[in-house]
Design a protein around this motif. Structure first.
Motif, PDB file in Angstrom:
ATOM      1  N   PRO A  31       0.824  -1.217   0.000  1.00 23.87           N
ATOM      2  CA  PRO A  31       0.000   0.000   0.000  1.00 23.87           C
ATOM      3  C   PRO A  31       0.857   1.266   0.000  1.00 23.87           C
ATOM      4  O   PRO A  31       2.059   1.220   0.295  1.00 23.87           O
ATOM      5  N   GLU A  32       0.223   2.367  -0.339  1.00 21.71           N
ATOM      6  CA  GLU A  32       0.901   3.658  -0.298  1.00 21.71           C
ATOM      7  C   GLU A  32       0.480   4.408   0.961  1.00 21.71           C
ATOM      8  O   GLU A  32      -0.678   4.321   1.379  1.00 21.71           O
ATOM      9  N   PRO A  33       1.396   5.134   1.578  1.00 22.52           N
ATOM     10  CA  PRO A  33       1.049   5.855   2.809  1.00 22.52           C
ATOM     11  C   PRO A  33       0.130   7.033   2.535  1.00 22.52           C
ATOM     12  O   PRO A  33       0.291   7.759   1.548  1.00 22.52           O
ATOM     13  N   GLY A  34      -0.846   7.219   3.430  1.00 22.15           N
ATOM     14  CA  GLY A  34      -1.718   8.375   3.355  1.00 22.15           C
ATOM     15  C   GLY A  34      -1.144   9.526   4.170  1.00 22.15           C
ATOM     16  O   GLY A  34      -0.008   9.471   4.662  1.00 22.15           O
ATOM     17  N   PRO A  35      -1.909  10.600   4.348  1.00 19.48           N
ATOM     18  CA  PRO A  35      -1.430  11.743   5.124  1.00 19.48           C
ATOM     19  C   PRO A  35      -1.040  11.320   6.544  1.00 19.48           C
ATOM     20  O   PRO A  35      -1.788  10.621   7.234  1.00 19.48           O
ATOM     21  N   GLY A  36       0.139  11.747   6.961  1.00 15.92           N
ATOM     22  CA  GLY A  36       0.611  11.430   8.310  1.00 15.92           C
ATOM     23  C   GLY A  36       1.067  10.002   8.483  1.00 15.92           C
ATOM     24  O   GLY A  36       1.321   9.564   9.612  1.00 15.92           O
ATOM     25  N   GLU A  37       1.199   9.259   7.382  1.00 15.94           N
ATOM     26  CA  GLU A  37       1.586   7.850   7.452  1.00 15.94           C
ATOM     27  C   GLU A  37       2.964   7.614   6.842  1.00 15.94           C
ATOM     28  O   GLU A  37       3.464   8.424   6.044  1.00 15.94           O
ATOM     29  N   VAL A  38       3.529   6.464   7.204  1.00 10.35           N
ATOM     30  CA  VAL A  38       4.875   6.105   6.772  1.00 10.35           C
ATOM     31  C   VAL A  38       4.861   4.651   6.308  1.00 10.35           C
ATOM     32  O   VAL A  38       4.282   3.786   6.966  1.00 10.35           O
ATOM     33  N   LEU A  39       5.484   4.388   5.162  1.00  9.39           N
ATOM     34  CA  LEU A  39       5.652   3.023   4.665  1.00  9.39           C
ATOM     35  C   LEU A  39       7.060   2.556   5.007  1.00  9.39           C
ATOM     36  O   LEU A  39       8.041   3.239   4.699  1.00  9.39           O
ATOM     37  N   THR A  40       7.135   1.390   5.633  1.00 11.80           N
ATOM     38  CA  THR A  40       8.438   0.831   5.986  1.00 11.80           C
ATOM     39  C   THR A  40       8.536  -0.606   5.490  1.00 11.80           C
ATOM     40  O   THR A  40       7.525  -1.296   5.321  1.00 11.80           O
ATOM     41  N   ARG A  41       9.749  -1.057   5.284  1.00 17.24           N
ATOM     42  CA  ARG A  41      10.005  -2.479   5.059  1.00 17.24           C
ATOM     43  C   ARG A  41      10.633  -3.046   6.327  1.00 17.24           C
ATOM     44  O   ARG A  41      11.490  -2.402   6.955  1.00 17.24           O
ATOM     45  N   THR A  42      10.227  -4.222   6.704  1.00 12.94           N
ATOM     46  CA  THR A  42      10.684  -4.809   7.963  1.00 12.94           C
ATOM     47  C   THR A  42      12.066  -5.428   7.805  1.00 12.94           C
ATOM     48  O   THR A  42      12.325  -6.178   6.856  1.00 12.94           O
ATOM     49  N   ILE A  43      12.928  -5.121   8.769  1.00 11.25           N
ATOM     50  CA  ILE A  43      14.260  -5.716   8.827  1.00 11.25           C
ATOM     51  C   ILE A  43      14.292  -6.799   9.902  1.00 11.25           C
ATOM     52  O   ILE A  43      14.692  -7.937   9.650  1.00 11.25           O
ATOM     53  N   TRP A  44      13.853  -6.448  11.111  1.00  5.60           N
ATOM     54  CA  TRP A  44      13.842  -7.382  12.233  1.00  5.60           C
ATOM     55  C   TRP A  44      12.445  -7.430  12.847  1.00  5.60           C
ATOM     56  O   TRP A  44      11.790  -6.400  12.985  1.00  5.60           O
ATOM     57  N   LEU A  45      12.020  -8.632  13.218  1.00  2.00           N
ATOM     58  CA  LEU A  45      10.757  -8.847  13.914  1.00  2.00           C
ATOM     59  C   LEU A  45      11.055  -9.496  15.253  1.00  2.00           C
ATOM     60  O   LEU A  45      11.789 -10.488  15.332  1.00  2.00           O
ATOM     61  N   SER A  46      10.483  -8.952  16.319  1.00  2.00           N
ATOM     62  CA  SER A  46      10.637  -9.502  17.660  1.00  2.00           C
ATOM     63  C   SER A  46       9.572 -10.568  17.906  1.00  2.00           C
ATOM     64  O   SER A  46       8.407 -10.394  17.546  1.00  2.00           O
ATOM     65  N   ILE A  47       9.965 -11.676  18.544  1.00  2.00           N
ATOM     66  CA  ILE A  47       9.032 -12.721  18.951  1.00  2.00           C
ATOM     67  C   ILE A  47       9.046 -12.783  20.473  1.00  2.00           C
ATOM     68  O   ILE A  47      10.109 -12.966  21.082  1.00  2.00           O
ATOM     69  N   ASP A  48       7.867 -12.632  21.089  1.00  2.00           N
ATOM     70  CA  ASP A  48       7.781 -12.513  22.540  1.00  2.00           C
ATOM     71  C   ASP A  48       6.629 -13.357  23.091  1.00  2.00           C
ATOM     72  O   ASP A  48       5.622 -13.578  22.398  1.00  2.00           O
ATOM     73  N   PRO A  49       6.733 -13.803  24.343  1.00  2.00           N
ATOM     74  CA  PRO A  49       5.697 -14.669  24.925  1.00  2.00           C
ATOM     75  C   PRO A  49       4.299 -14.059  24.925  1.00  2.00           C
ATOM     76  O   PRO A  49       3.309 -14.787  24.789  1.00  2.00           O
ATOM     77  N   TYR A  50       4.183 -12.739  25.076  1.00  2.00           N
ATOM     78  CA  TYR A  50       2.857 -12.120  25.167  1.00  2.00           C
ATOM     79  C   TYR A  50       2.016 -12.388  23.924  1.00  2.00           C
ATOM     80  O   TYR A  50       0.774 -12.309  23.967  1.00  2.00           O
ATOM     81  N   MET A  51       2.681 -12.715  22.813  1.00  2.00           N
ATOM     82  CA  MET A  51       1.945 -12.926  21.564  1.00  2.00           C
ATOM     83  C   MET A  51       0.945 -14.079  21.675  1.00  2.00           C
ATOM     84  O   MET A  51      -0.089 -14.068  21.002  1.00  2.00           O
ATOM     85  N   ARG A  52       1.267 -15.067  22.512  1.00  2.00           N
ATOM     86  CA  ARG A  52       0.335 -16.180  22.680  1.00  2.00           C
ATOM     87  C   ARG A  52      -0.988 -15.688  23.265  1.00  2.00           C
ATOM     88  O   ARG A  52      -2.070 -16.143  22.849  1.00  2.00           O
ATOM     89  N   GLY A  53      -0.935 -14.759  24.214  1.00  2.00           N
ATOM     90  CA  GLY A  53      -2.152 -14.214  24.784  1.00  2.00           C
ATOM     91  C   GLY A  53      -2.973 -13.452  23.778  1.00  2.00           C
ATOM     92  O   GLY A  53      -4.219 -13.471  23.815  1.00  2.00           O
TER      93      GLY A  53
END
Length: 339
Positions: A31-53
């Motif tokens: 997608p393209e960013p709208g007003p006040g928005e930013v487009l990023t490509r992900t380099i690193w993703l964090s994996i954490d226990p809270y995600m299970r909840g």
């Protein structure tokens, strides 16, 4: 500009341990960013226990991920396009953007990472949410003092490793609890804990009694279950318990019955739960404090790294099993030149 965004969505709510079938990979145009928005490509993703909840619809402090919604998670990424004057293409940012190769974010939800500096992955671990959690828990609740005994469960993890090092800086005697001899060796020899108990071997009650002959003044809780029961039995009067996580029960459909808390009154124990986002000011405070320690090597940390967005579901399974050593990260994309 890339043409396709890949995302991992929640296909169904898991029963017990998450399985690959609970997730689905979808592809769509970037997608393209709208007003006040930013487009990023992900380099690193964090994996954490809270995600299970977040995968369950049980009432909690945060809304669950919707069926068909992108899995939540903190990321470090590079700005590709911006419709906000605060960010420009090439900036490296950290924020909560989910399991995606590319994300649209409100500019206010992102923080720029100044370069050069610490390795980018550190902003999801020792300088990110886990490190800030350890800092806030110790500063606001644990408050360790010189001469006290502090016990930290999941001591080799992203939160526990920092919590114990902070207690050592305060002059406390620090005992870790970890799963496996290799983790216990690292906790003692690299992190500088005074002792570490392997909860997978022998009698945990006896091992804690030997490691904590003067009882326990502060307990930083990341695990729950049998580990919590053994620690609670050795708490001193006026002990403080930081309730940060209960990973031992995250895959349970129903939470097990709690302990008898009569001792809390008799010993005047303080038990307090914490969610790091309740005090957002702690993030910048912690980064400013900890960045020099990371740079000079006095604040130690470790990472488990897996490659590719597709590896995220299995990485979460490993975290919930205690299969990670230190902070779990998924390398989703290449780092910018000179990062």
């Amino acid at each position: 500009m890339p043409d396709i965004r890949r995302s991992i969505i929640l296909r169904r709510r898991p029963t017990g341990e998450p399985r690959r079938e609970d997730f689905q990979i979808v592809e769509e145009p970037v997608p393209e960013p709208g007003p006040g928005e930013v487009l990023t490509r992900t380099i690193w993703l964090s994996i954490d226990p809270y995600m299970r909840g977040r995968m369950s619809d049980r009432k909690s402090y945060a809304e669950p991920v919707a069926i068909g919604g992108v899995m939540t998670g903190e990321t470090v990424g590079e700005v590709l396009a911006s419709n906000d004057p605060g960010f420009s293409p090439g900036d490296v940012v950290v924020g909560s953007r989910g399991w995606q190769t590319h994300s649209i974010s409100r500019a206010g939800a992102l923080a720029r990472i100044e370069r050069p500096g610490a390795p980018l992955g550190a902003y999801l671990g020792v300088l990110g949410m886990p490190g800030t959690t350890a800092y806030s828990g110790m500063k606001d609740i644990g408050q360790p003092k010189a001469g006290e005994t502090v016990v930290v469960s999941a001591a080799s993890g992203g939160v526990g490793s920092v919590a114990g090092q902070l207690a050592k800086r305060a002059g406390a005697r620090v005992v870790g609890i970890a799963g496996g001899a290799d983790k216990c060796v690292w906790v003692q020899e690299t992190l500088g804990f005074d002792d570490c108990v392997d909860h997978r071997v022998g009698n945990l009650d006896l091992a804690l009694a030997d490691a904590c002959p003067n009882g326990i003044d502060v307990y930083f809780e990341n695990v729950g279950g049998a580990v919590q029961e053994a620690v609670f039995a050795r708490l001193n009067p006026f002990a403080r318990v930081v309730m940060c996580g209960m990973i031992a029960q995250y895959n349970e459909a129903e939470f097990p019955p709690g302990p008898n808390l009569g001792f809390v009154v008799a010993k005047r124990v303080r038990i307090e739960g914490m969610i790091v986002s309740d005090k957002p000011e702690r993030f910048a405070e912690w980064r400013a404090l900890a960045a020099p320690w990371v740079a000079d090597g006095s604040l130690r940390h470790r990472e488990t790294i897996v490659d590719g967005l597709d590896a995220a579901p299995e990485a979460l399974r490993q975290v919930l099993r205690g299969g990670n050593f230190g902070k779990m990260l998924v390398r989703v994309g290449r780092e910018p030149a000179g990062a």
